[in-house]
Scaffold this motif. Structure first.
Motif: not given
Length: 311
Positions: A156-163, A127-148
């Motif tokens: 994967l373009d710079e997949p570890f950015s912000g982690l 129930n969180k919103k993307v705007e409430d996520l840190s850069k690292g949290m957003s990166q994990k979310l984007q990884f999930v949407t990519t591989v699901m």
């Protein structure tokens, strides 16, 4: 077997050659590094591979057949460096929506979301919103949407950015797992130490051209300079041999370079004859970062020289 083959790809923007006659292939189940400085043509290549751009010349084969930007894109997962998420949307709803766009039913999508959220410690995020996520949290979310949707090709373009290091290791383990389960991964980054650790094969592009293509280990062997680290038991009064030159010394540790016409055995033979005990003897291979800098600077210098001659 090659999952992806690029054959003489060219892409022009006005008078600029963003991609200039590039060819290479990527084997099924491999982790492939696509490297290059800013403006080298990497992003244009990735956008042609994903069907966002069409090449002006050349062809792309995907899984043995000509690439179809409409049907094959469902078998590709693309995680761009820039964020592609809806800031005001709840995370759970967003991932569900994107999964259904990739062809998953709602039931299957929910199962996959639960699996990945648990695996990447995201279960409380629904129930969180993307705007409430840190850069690292957003990166994990984007990884999930990519591989699901379990794509055959994952980009994967710079997949570890912000982690942070912990989450970077978590994502790295998942990349290994995806490759072991048959996915083919294109990994694009500026972090050469990550490439050395993760990738099987790399291609380096600069100024729209391919300037290096090979396995990580073979490339390091090709660019080695016959340098060795030697650790000696005791500090010798002086080292003087026709077989090598001493580049640096620090008490027991010495860096030497073997001269042309000599081999590593000649170095060891010298110390044995001097009755000096060798505790360690290791070849120094260049890092990918050193090779990257050397080749990019060389191609840039050649291009400047060519332009001066033709002005």
């Amino acid at each position: 077997m090659a999952l992806l083959e690029l054959q003489h790809l060219k892409k022009y923007y006005a008078t600029q050659k963003a991609v200039d006659d590039i060819s290479f292939s990527i084997q099924q189940g491999s982790i492939f590094g696509l490297l290059g400085p800013n403006g080298a043509g990497k992003t244009t290549l990735l956008r042609m591979i994903t069907g966002i751009f069409y090449p002006d010349e050349g062809s792309i084969l995907f899984d043995g057949a000509p690439f179809n930007a409409i049907s094959d894109v469902q078998r590709i997962g693309y995680m761009p460096e820039e964020r592609g998420l809806y800031k005001k949307m709840k995370i759970g709803d967003q991932v569900l929506y994107l999964a259904q766009l990739k062809g998953l039913s709602k039931t299957v999508a929910l199962e996959k979301i639960k699996f990945w959220f648990k695996r990447l410690e995201m279960e409380s995020w629904w129930n969180k919103k993307v705007e409430d996520l840190s850069k690292g949290m957003s990166q994990k979310l984007q990884f999930v949407t990519t591989v699901m949707h379990e794509p055959k090709l994952i980009i994967l373009d710079e997949p570890f950015s912000g982690l942070d290091p912990l989450n970077a290791n978590l994502i790295k383990d998942e990349i290994y797992g995806l490759a072991q389960r048959g996915s083919t991964i294109i990994f694009s980054t500026h972090r050469m130490e990550q490439v050395e650790e993760i990738c099987d094969h790399i291609v380096l592009v600069n100024l729209g051209k391919k300037i290096l293509d090979g396995t990580v280990q073979q490339i390091k062997q090709d660019f080695k300079e016959n340098k060795f680290n030697i650790r000696l038991d005791g500090v010798p009064a002086g080292i003087n041999s026709n077989a090598f030159e001493v580049l640096s010394s620090d008490m027991h540790d010495h860096t030497v370079k073997i001269k042309d016409g000599y081999k590593s055995n000649d170095v060891l033979k010298y110390f044995i004859q001097q009755d000096i005990n060798v505790e360690a003897f290791n070849e120094i291979l260049p890092s990918l970062n050193d090779i990257f800098i050397r080749l990019v600077e060389d191609t840039n210098a050649k291009t400047r020289s060519f332009q001066k001659v033709n002005v």
